[in-house]
Structure formats: C-alpha cells, structure tokens
Design a protein around this motif. Structure first.
Motif, PDB file in Angstrom:
ATOM      1  N   ARG A 556     -36.645  31.728  16.894  1.00  0.00           N
ATOM      2  CA  ARG A 556     -37.984  32.188  16.546  1.00  0.00           C
ATOM      3  C   ARG A 556     -38.860  31.024  16.110  1.00  0.00           C
ATOM      4  O   ARG A 556     -38.430  30.150  15.391  1.00  0.00           O
ATOM      5  CB  ARG A 556     -37.938  33.219  15.396  1.00  0.00           C
ATOM      6  CG  ARG A 556     -37.214  34.496  15.752  1.00  0.00           C
ATOM      7  CD  ARG A 556     -37.182  35.447  14.573  1.00  0.00           C
ATOM      8  NE  ARG A 556     -36.458  36.671  14.900  1.00  0.00           N
ATOM      9  CZ  ARG A 556     -37.018  37.751  15.433  1.00  0.00           C
ATOM     10  NH1 ARG A 556     -38.318  37.750  15.674  1.00  0.00           N
ATOM     11  NH2 ARG A 556     -36.294  38.811  15.709  1.00  0.00           N
ATOM     12  N   GLY A 557     -40.145  31.043  16.614  1.00  0.00           N
ATOM     13  CA  GLY A 557     -41.173  30.145  16.110  1.00  0.00           C
ATOM     14  C   GLY A 557     -41.044  28.711  16.560  1.00  0.00           C
ATOM     15  O   GLY A 557     -40.048  28.282  17.126  1.00  0.00           O
ATOM     16  N   GLY A 558     -42.127  27.930  16.384  1.00  0.00           N
ATOM     17  CA  GLY A 558     -42.113  26.507  16.632  1.00  0.00           C
ATOM     18  C   GLY A 558     -42.729  26.110  17.955  1.00  0.00           C
ATOM     19  O   GLY A 558     -43.113  26.925  18.769  1.00  0.00           O
ATOM     20  N   PRO A 567     -36.477  25.397  15.379  1.00  0.00           N
ATOM     21  CA  PRO A 567     -36.645  26.852  15.385  1.00  0.00           C
ATOM     22  C   PRO A 567     -35.677  27.512  14.413  1.00  0.00           C
ATOM     23  O   PRO A 567     -34.696  26.924  13.971  1.00  0.00           O
ATOM     24  CB  PRO A 567     -36.325  27.235  16.817  1.00  0.00           C
ATOM     25  CG  PRO A 567     -35.348  26.192  17.250  1.00  0.00           C
ATOM     26  CD  PRO A 567     -35.749  24.912  16.552  1.00  0.00           C
ATOM     27  N   THR A 568     -35.968  28.775  14.112  1.00  0.00           N
ATOM     28  CA  THR A 568     -35.088  29.584  13.288  1.00  0.00           C
ATOM     29  C   THR A 568     -34.043  30.250  14.183  1.00  0.00           C
ATOM     30  O   THR A 568     -34.375  30.810  15.219  1.00  0.00           O
ATOM     31  CB  THR A 568     -35.893  30.660  12.538  1.00  0.00           C
ATOM     32  OG1 THR A 568     -36.897  30.026  11.761  1.00  0.00           O
ATOM     33  CG2 THR A 568     -34.983  31.489  11.635  1.00  0.00           C
ATOM     34  N   ASP A 598     -45.082  31.750  18.998  1.00  0.00           N
ATOM     35  CA  ASP A 598     -45.422  32.390  17.729  1.00  0.00           C
ATOM     36  C   ASP A 598     -44.160  32.658  16.907  1.00  0.00           C
ATOM     37  O   ASP A 598     -43.075  32.871  17.450  1.00  0.00           O
ATOM     38  CB  ASP A 598     -46.140  33.718  17.976  1.00  0.00           C
ATOM     39  CG  ASP A 598     -47.525  33.526  18.575  1.00  0.00           C
ATOM     40  OD1 ASP A 598     -48.000  32.384  18.617  1.00  0.00           O
ATOM     41  OD2 ASP A 598     -48.123  34.537  18.992  1.00  0.00           O
ATOM     42  N   THR A 599     -44.347  32.715  15.595  1.00  0.00           N
ATOM     43  CA  THR A 599     -43.200  32.896  14.700  1.00  0.00           C
ATOM     44  C   THR A 599     -42.543  34.259  14.869  1.00  0.00           C
ATOM     45  O   THR A 599     -41.344  34.405  14.624  1.00  0.00           O
ATOM     46  CB  THR A 599     -43.645  32.729  13.239  1.00  0.00           C
ATOM     47  OG1 THR A 599     -44.740  33.630  12.974  1.00  0.00           O
ATOM     48  CG2 THR A 599     -44.093  31.295  12.972  1.00  0.00           C
ATOM     49  N   ARG A 600     -43.330  35.255  15.311  1.00  0.00           N
ATOM     50  CA  ARG A 600     -42.727  36.588  15.448  1.00  0.00           C
ATOM     51  C   ARG A 600     -41.981  36.765  16.774  1.00  0.00           C
ATOM     52  O   ARG A 600     -41.265  37.745  16.963  1.00  0.00           O
ATOM     53  CB  ARG A 600     -43.802  37.672  15.325  1.00  0.00           C
ATOM     54  CG  ARG A 600     -44.798  37.698  16.474  1.00  0.00           C
ATOM     55  CD  ARG A 600     -45.672  38.959  16.423  1.00  0.00           C
ATOM     56  NE  ARG A 600     -46.601  39.000  17.547  1.00  0.00           N
ATOM     57  CZ  ARG A 600     -47.866  38.652  17.486  1.00  0.00           C
ATOM     58  NH1 ARG A 600     -48.366  38.201  16.334  1.00  0.00           N
ATOM     59  NH2 ARG A 600     -48.647  38.736  18.544  1.00  0.00           N
TER      60      ARG A 600
END
Length: 774
Positions: A556-558, A567-568, A598-600
C-alpha cells in the motif's frame, strides 16, 4: 474529339438524363407486383402486422452475379433454392461498376455478356412472384478506363496527380459528381423502374485513409471547411490532419443521407439505402465509416463480415452483433453476409467452405443477434456441396425466430469502446493499441463464461443502467464528457476495470498531465513515463520483452519505481491472485513505468524488468524485485471497486494466449463485480455463453461450443462435443415455476429453483445449444 469536348458532352448528357429521370420516373416501365404481397411470404407479413418491410425480412440470400452469368443463370433453380432455404429477401446485382439491366445512365457499363437481356429485371420479377423483398446491390466506388478518360476529375488521385486504382479499376472521389450525380442517377433509375425495397452497397466509402485525394473537388471542399489545403503528410498531432479525418467521416455520412434521399424520392418512403458495414472497428476507421452514427440513423443494416480471422475465434461474431445493436437498437434487423465458399486469408470462391466452419460462424452470429444471409459468388457452381450448408440453419432460424429477435442482453459487465479512440489513440498502429487489448479482454471473459455487452463510451447512461462493472481496455483517448460518464457510473456505485493508458489522452490523442481518472485508479503518472511519448508507447505495444510480474503480499502507498518510498506490507496475497498459490511469478512480455500509488490502494503485482532469455547460461533475473506496479486495486468510500492494470495483460493474452493471463483478467473482473454474474456454467470446454431477456421475465441462453482443433486456426474441420455442464441462471423474478426448454433438441430439461437461481444440467453440446427459460 478532344478529352475536354468529351467531358463537356458527357456532363450535358448526364445532367439532361438526371432531369428526365427525376421528372419521368413514374412513366418508366415497372416490375411491380406488390398486390401479391398481401397474401404471400415476408411482404404479406409486413402488410399484416403494419410493420415496415425491413422489420420482417430477416433471412436473406445472395448470388453475387458475375459478368458471364447472363448466359447461364438458371432462375428456376435459384428460385427453388430461395424456397428451400426459407429466405425472405434476396440481394440482386443492379449496378455500379457494371449493370445487369439496360441502363440509360451514361457510362453505366453493361456486363460483358449481358447483351439485350434484363437479368436484374427478370430476377426482381421472380422474387416478387415468390413474395420476397429485394435489395438492389450496388458497387459504387470504381469505374473502367473509358469512364475515367471521359471525366478524370471525378476520380481520386494522390498529391502528384496519379489516380488511385484497385483491381484494375479507377477509384472514384467521394466529393465528385460521381457520387452526387452519377450514382444518384442510377439509384433513381432502378428505384423508379423496378421498385426494389431498397439498395445495398458493399464498397460505398471510396478511398481509404491511406489514399488521401487531392482532386479539385476535395481541395475546394476542404478549404471551404477549414480555409486550408489538404495536408500532404500524416501527422496525428496536427489539428489540420485531425480535421481532415473528421471531414472524411462527415462526408461519408452525407453520402449516406444523399443516397437515402434519392432512393426514397424515386422509390417511396420505405425504399431505403443501407450500404454495407464491416464488423471490424479497425477496418471501419480506415474507411471512415462511423459505426455509431451510421447505425443510429439506419433503419436496417447489411453487415458484410463473412468470416473469422485466426486469433479472434468464432465468439467475434457474437460480439459484433452485440456491439452494433448496442448503438443502433436491440430491435433492429442486421443480416450478415455469410460466405458459403472457402474464405480465409486466401480465398477459393469456387470451393465450398467446410460445413463446420460456415455453420459455427452463423450460429455465433445468431448468439449475437444478427440474422442469416447466405452468399455465393456466381450463378453456376461446380462444387455443389456449398448449397447444402445453409438449409438446416435457415430452417432452424425460421422455426425459432421468435426467440432470436427483439431481446436485450442480460449482463453485469460492459466492455467500453469508441471509434475515436481507434482513430486518435490507435492512429497508424490501432491493431496493437486498440484491437489487441479489446480482443484479449473479450476472450478472457468468454473463456471464464462471463457474459458481457459492448457499450459505446457515449452511451453509458443509456446502456449500462443494469451493469455493475465497466471495462476500459486501453482506451487512451477520452473526451471530458466521456470521462464524466465513467465517473457518474462509479459515483452511482458501479465498479471499474481499466488497463494501460486509459483516460491519459484527450479525444484527439493529446496527452494529459495525468490520467483523467487517476483518483479512481488510485495511481498517478510519474514524470517520464513511457505511456506519454508516442515512440515509447508504440514500442511498448509492439515489442516483446522477457519480463515477468511478481505476485506480492498486499503493498500500500508510495511512489513505485526506482528509488521508491518504502511501501506498507500486509503479508497476505490479495484474492485476485487466487489460483496462483504455487507460483511467485507470471509470464508478462510487456514493459512498465513508475507510478505514484495512493495510500488506500493495494498493489498485488509488481514488475520484473527485462532480462536475457538467451543463451541459456545467461538466463537469470538481473533485477528479480522492483516496486513498479503491475496491478493497482482501489476500493472507494462508496463501495465501488476500481482495478487498474498498467500491465497490458489484455493485449498480451490476445497475442500469447497464456492461460495465466486469461485467469488473472477473469479474477480481476469478478473481484470488481463482487462475483455478481447472472450465470454460472461449470464443466470442461471452451463455450461462449450469451444470455438475453425477452417479453418480461423470459430468458434465452445461447451456449456456443468453441472447442475444436481449429479454435484459433481457420477452418474448423469437425466439432468436439463437450459436456455435461451444471448451469445456474439468476431469474428475473421469483414467482411461478419456470421451465427450461431446448430449441435444439426440443426437449424439456429437469430443473430446480434455489434462492432465485434456476439450476439444471446440460448433458451435451455439439455445436450450440439455445435454452428458453420461462
């Protein structure tokens, strides 16, 4: 006599004839037996129902007359064939390049062996006696040397003044009096004298896109519109060249309207001119025939799409029918020319097409809602096997016509398209940029038995009301209004699947700073991305690379790419990767660039950059892991799901036919649809399923068996039967006790209803099955 004198005499003679024809058409001898229609065949049906004839004449036949035929045409034999094959209308050669009647139009050359015979008139009389509708076939686009030398300025030529030619004939200019005077004079003559129901024309578009005409008529017309001369170079970024493209489209629509006006003026309000249209989006763009605009204005269309190509499959014919009906109307009659002779890349017009190939093409056409129209070239055939193919299909169509007309598809998935995208995003490489992604996406859904409906980008509000997913297969060129249409669909709770460069360009092909739908994708461009520049975009679309996609835990994200932010990682693979538990990579073959995510959003696939695939000693991944996204999944606050595939898996599946690509596309579509698909078919084999609603809650299900040794290579020699299949169909209403009946065997199938779904077993499918649920 000089050429100029000849041309002037020619013009004077022609203009006098046109005036005479317009004033005296009622005095011409006619071949009119319309009083007979009220009691006979299709014309009687039209009179009895109050419907115009073009709503009731659905089965057609055509013997394309060749110049030697006047001396050997056995009209009695062909009349019996009309009767045997249950046709309601016939296409009879009238004129254009040559005529088969005694024409008075100057330079309307009689067929070489016609003599004094009126073969067209004799055939029209025979059709009238048999109660059949008649289309006079035209071929309005070329002429011989005598005509050309009489009036060379009426024919298309290049910037150096060299005329364009095809099959030894001169191609006429669409802006010249050839179309506005010569062809309209022929239409008035035939309509006034013979009173056919209408006209059809297989090649009315004139010069193709690669044949720009620089004659005086074209130059004056274009200058009047733009104030400039016709461009001499292909430059898709030049506004003037773009205007030249649209000017050509508009002129073909003017021709459509002009020919219809002439036909109706001389033949009556229901004497229609319907041209002919092809099934290929790419071809239609190259000949300036606008599918959406033509089908919207046409009362009826004759579809000239006689065969499949390797790599498309029979399902292409069903798709054509659905795509054209979705813009023209689901109640419109669209007969399709179905060649009875061997037709592949090399044509043997005197030899029969294998029955299995011809039959399956026709059956898939029925599944898409098109009507049958058998086609032979020449009245005398030495391979008599070709006469046996049509009859059983025409018999079946007549017996089941009630279930094959006036219906709408039941599907929750819409596959979006636009001819302007073919033009201004596809440009000179439309096969790679547009056709391949479209074909790959459609083939993936057929393979996974997901029924879908093609929807034009401008018709989303009208056609997608009952759908829950729309797909953008690399539709790069989109207007602001089209982008808004997609947004409204998603805002209302619909989901979206998009691939490649979708929404990155305006309707003219100009690059935007970012995807117009970037917020929905959950991904934005990073400067220098390969999608933007045409050279790199073309290379990415055409060049194979030894690349892969890595299946990852949810990221997620980045910013994804070189020097990306970390990223997560969630630790779990996403549900769209179901079925790939035993692999960490998928073959890819394309290229990708960095994106900001996007982070979501979730990234379940990342790109493995190119590495050598030869020699064997050097085959190992130089960069086995990257953060460049291959798939971005975004769940919006309103519950809509958006899947964005920067990886062109749709295009790759069309080319490579790798099962993993098809499985991945199907997984993504089902995820976006929350697996809300109105039919489930479980069993082995490649089958095309098309579901329709009719008369309230009646459902009609087509199952086409595409499983054969020739699935991806024409022609098919024989069928391989498949089954059994466990079938579940979602009912439109729960009251009553619905029954399932086969239109192929005539048998009723045992069924049961469970929570709004009707379930039954389909034991065996040889070529096709059609089931009525009511």
């Amino acid at each position: 006599m000089t050429k100029d004198t000849l041309s002037n005499d020619f013009l004077d003679t022609r203009r006098n004839f046109i005036k005479t024809a317009a004033l005296g058409s009622m005095a011409l001898a006619t071949v009119e037996l319309r009083g007979h229609w009220a009691a006979n065949s299709v014309m009687g049906s039209a009179v009895g129902t109050g419907l115009p004839w073009y709503k009731t004449a659905v089965r057609w036949g055509q013997t394309n007359i060749v110049e030697i035929d006047p001396g050997r045409y056995d009209i009695a034999w062909w009349r019996q064939h009309w009767k045997n094959t249950k046709v309601q209308g016939v296409v009879i050669n009238g004129g254009g390049i040559v005529c088969y009647y005694p024409s008075e139009v100057p330079f309307h050359r009689r067929a070489e062996f016609l003599g004094d015979r009126d073969l067209f008139g004799e055939l029209v009389s025979a059709a009238r006696e048999d109660g059949l509708a008649v289309f006079a076939r035209m071929d309005a686009n070329r002429a011989d040397r005598e005509f050309y030398e009489a009036h060379p300025d009426w024919f298309a030529h290049d910037v150096n003044g060299k005329p364009y030619m095809s099959t030894g004939l001169y191609i006429a200019c669409v802006n010249s009096p050839y179309y506005d005077e010569h062809i309209t004079a022929i239409l008035r003559e035939i309509a006034g004298k013979y009173k056919p129901e209408g006209f059809t024309d297989n090649n009315w578009n004139g010069p193709m896109r690669h044949q720009p005409c620089y004659c005086g008529y074209c130059q004056r017309s274009f200058k009047a519109r733009t104030g400039a001369a016709i461009p001499v170079e292909v430059n898709w970024d030049d506004p003037l060249y773009r205007e030249w493209i649209m000017w050509n489209y508009d002129r073909r629509l003017e021709i459509w309207d002009t020919f219809n006006a002439a036909s109706r003026e001389a033949g009556g309000p229901d004497c229609i001119w319907v041209g002919m249209m092809a099934g290929s989006q790419n071809w239609q763009a190259r000949v300036f025939r606008d599918d959406r605009e033509v089908y919207r204005r046409a009362d009826m269309i004759m579809l000239d799409d006689q065969r499949r190509h390797d790599g498309q499959g029979f399902m292409h014919n069903a798709e054509i029918g659905k795509r054209l009906r979705s813009v023209g109307g689901w109640d419109k009659v669209i007969p399709e020319s179905m060649a009875m002779y061997h037709l592949t890349d090399n044509n043997f017009r005197h030899a029969t097409k294998p029955v299995a190939e011809a039959r399956m093409w026709m059956l898939e056409g029925f599944a898409g809602g098109v009507q049958p129209w058998w086609h032979h070239v020449g009245a005398d055939q030495q391979d008599r096997r070709m006469f046996e193919t049509a009859k059983p299909l025409m018999d079946w169509h007549e017996a089941n016509e009630e279930y094959l007309m006036n219906r709408r598809p039941v599907s929750t998935v819409g596959l979006l398209w636009s001819q302007r995208n073919m033009d201004f995003f596809g440009r000179d490489n439309a096969g790679a940029h547009v056709s391949d992604p479209w074909n790959g996406m459609g083939q993936a859904m057929v393979r996974d038995r997901i029924p879908y409906t093609p929807v034009h980008l401008d018709d989303i509000e009208r056609e997608a009301k009952e759908m829950n997913v729309l797909i953008l297969p690399n539709i790069g060129a989109m207007s602001d209004e089209q982008v808004l249409g997609v947004r409204k669909f998603v805002e209302a709770g619909g989901s979206l699947v998009a691939t490649g460069a979708s929404s990155l360009f305006t309707e003219w092909g100009d690059a935007r700073e970012d995807f117009a739908l970037a917020d929905l994708f959950g991904a934005s461009l990073v400067k220098g991305h390969g999608f933007v520049k045409e050279a790199s975009r073309d290379a990415w679309a055409t060049e194979w690379k030894h690349t892969y996609l890595r299946l990852t835990p949810e990221l997620r994200g980045g910013v994804y790419g070189p020097k990306s932010d970390a990223p997560t990682v969630s630790g779990e693979r996403h549900a769209v990767l179901q079925g790939f538990e035993k692999t960490d990579i998928l073959a890819y073959g394309g290229m990708l660039g960095a994106l900001k995510v996007d982070t979501r959003a979730v990234v379940p696939l990342t790109f493995v950059p190119p590495s050598p695939n030869s020699p064997a000693e050097g085959v190992y991944m130089r960069e086995p892991v990257s953060d460049i996204p291959g798939l971005v999944l975004n769940e919006l606050p309103n519950g809509s799901r958006v899947a964005y595939l920067p990886a062109d898996i749709d295009r790759q599946f069309s080319r490579e036919n790798i099962p993993d690509h098809g499985d991945l596309l199907a997984n993504v579509i089902r995820w976006a649809a929350r697996d809300e698909v109105p039919i489930k078919v479980e069993g082995t084999g490649l089958v095309d399923v098309n579901l329709y609603q009719q008369q309230g809650s009646r459902l009609v299900l087509h199952v086409g068996n595409l499983t054969s040794a020739g699935t991806w290579r024409t022609p098919v020699h024989e069928y391989i039967a498949v089954g059994p299949f466990a079938v579940s169909v979602k009912l439109l209403e729960s009251k009553g006790r619905p029954r399932v009946r086969s239109l192929v065997s005539g048998e009723r199938l045992k069924s049961r209803v469970v929570e709004g779904w009707i379930r039954f077993e389909l034991e065996r499918v040889v070529d096709h099955e059609v089931l009525v649920i009511e």
